[in-house]
Design an enzyme around this catalytic site. Structure first.
Site, short mmCIF file in Angstrom:
data_model
loop_
_atom_site.label_atom_id
_atom_site.label_comp_id
_atom_site.label_asym_id
_atom_site.label_seq_id
_atom_site.Cartn_x
_atom_site.Cartn_y
_atom_site.Cartn_z
N LYS A 48 44.70 -49.51 20.14
CA LYS A 48 44.02 -48.32 19.62
C LYS A 48 43.20 -48.55 18.35
O LYS A 48 42.92 -47.62 17.60
CB LYS A 48 45.00 -47.14 19.39
CG LYS A 48 45.96 -46.88 20.50
CD LYS A 48 45.38 -47.03 21.87
CE LYS A 48 44.39 -45.96 22.27
NZ LYS A 48 43.83 -46.22 23.62
N HIS A 110 46.14 -57.91 23.06
CA HIS A 110 46.80 -57.18 21.97
C HIS A 110 47.95 -58.02 21.41
O HIS A 110 48.73 -57.52 20.59
CB HIS A 110 47.40 -55.86 22.49
CG HIS A 110 46.40 -54.80 22.81
ND1 HIS A 110 45.31 -54.53 22.02
CD2 HIS A 110 46.35 -53.89 23.82
CE1 HIS A 110 44.63 -53.52 22.54
NE2 HIS A 110 45.23 -53.13 23.63
N SER A 140 46.19 -42.26 17.07
CA SER A 140 45.54 -42.60 18.34
C SER A 140 46.57 -43.15 19.33
O SER A 140 46.55 -42.82 20.53
CB SER A 140 44.43 -43.63 18.08
OG SER A 140 43.76 -43.94 19.27
#
Ligand code: PPS
Length: 296
Positions: A48, A110, A140
């Protein structure tokens, strides 16, 4: 696919010291042994932080002119494979990456820096990292976990915020992630560290810096096209960039392209939560050189 057909929400577990769900570890042997190529560009982020935005920017910079059909026919998550992903709805990230015939390959991860497959370092690949301030990042992430069935149930906001502070998030603590990648720049000079807030403030300036890192010199027209095409509203209405085609997400709960703003945290944090978070932040941000823009 209807929600009822989806598997149940996954549970968090400890994976090499990092909280994970099985979607990102089921294919671990292939991830770990992934063969990077010297011209691969690794796009690394905490979830995010602006991954899709920077992915689309890079895709347009490299292929906007040479392969414009990509932009209208292939969703961003296939153009820029998510290395460690192993979902039931699309091929594994390693497979999608191996199949890419374009050069350079743009690959998303990620993973915290210590879990990145070693071939990226052996091949001395370029890395583009984007970091986002912790408060907007957690907001988020909260809305994402509400709508994304591939992540654990978020619970209510205060529960989620506490979990974030405890580091019990998929891909581990935000603090370790942003700091680990920041420190990697010391030993891996081909790392370009960007901030979401800087991109929001002046994308033209950040694009110039990014292109200088990549050794690209886009024309004024090309740069304008990239900046216009990657505006939040354009990406939100573009089915190739807004994730509307990925059935693990329930847009009735929250859209993937939600607000795209700096400071939305103020609509979520109570005064008490904010004070507690600030105190926790001071204790947990270990590297004084890594400074996020103050979000007031
Ligand atoms: N073009 C553009 N401009 C500004 N902001 C943008 C843009 N594209 C994506 N976003 C915002 O980035 C958030 C999604 O982050 P990621 O793409 O990293 O998500 S993911 O980790 O890949 O699932 C999510 O943030 P929030 O709106 O705050 O939830 C997106 O709206």
């Amino acid at each position: 696919m209807e929600n009822t057909e989806l598997p149940p929400r996954p549970l968090l577990f400890d994976f090499e010291g990092v909280s994970m769900v099985h979607h990102f570890t089921d294919n671990w042997e292939k991830v770990q042994n992934f063969q990077a190529r010297p011209d691969d560009i690794l796009i690394a982020t905490y979830p995010k932080a602006g991954t899709t935005w920077i992915s689309y920017i890079l895709d347009l910079l490299y292929f906007g002119q040479s392969a414009p059909e990509r932009q209208t026919s292939i969703p961003i998550y296939e153009r820029v494979p998510f290395l460690e992903s192993y979902f039931h709805v699309i091929p594994p990230g390693t497979e999608l990456a191996d199949k890419l015939t374009t050069s350079p390959r743009l690959i998303k991860t990620h993973l915290p820096v210590q879990l990145v497959p070693k071939s990226f370092w052996e091949q001395n690949c370029r890395v583009v990292y984007v970091a986002r301030n912790a408060k907007d990042n957690v907001v988020s992430y909260f809305h994402f976990d509400r709508m994304n069935k591939a992540h654990p149930e978020p619970g209510d906001w205060s529960h989620f915020l506490q979990r974030f502070m405890d580091g019990k998030m998929v891909f581990g603590p935000w603090y370790d992630h942003v700091t680990g990648w920041w420190e990697k720049k010391q030993t891996h000079s081909k790392t370009h560290y960007m901030f979401y807030e800087d991109m929001i403030e002046d994308l033209g300036r950040d694009l110039d810096r990014l292109c200088s890192f990549l050794g690209l010199s886009p024309s004024v027209e090309e740069k304008t096209r990239v900046m216009e095409g990657t505006q939040f509203d354009k990406m939100k209405s573009n089915s190739m960039t807004n994730y509307s085609s990925l059935p693990v997400m329930d847009f009735k709960i929250s859209p993937f392209m939600r607000k795209g703003q700096v400071g939305d945290w103020k609509h979520h944090f109570t005064v008490t939560q904010n004070e507690k978070f600030d105190e926790h932040y001071q204790k947990n941000m270990s590297n004084p050189n890594l400074q996020f823009r103050t979000v007031v």
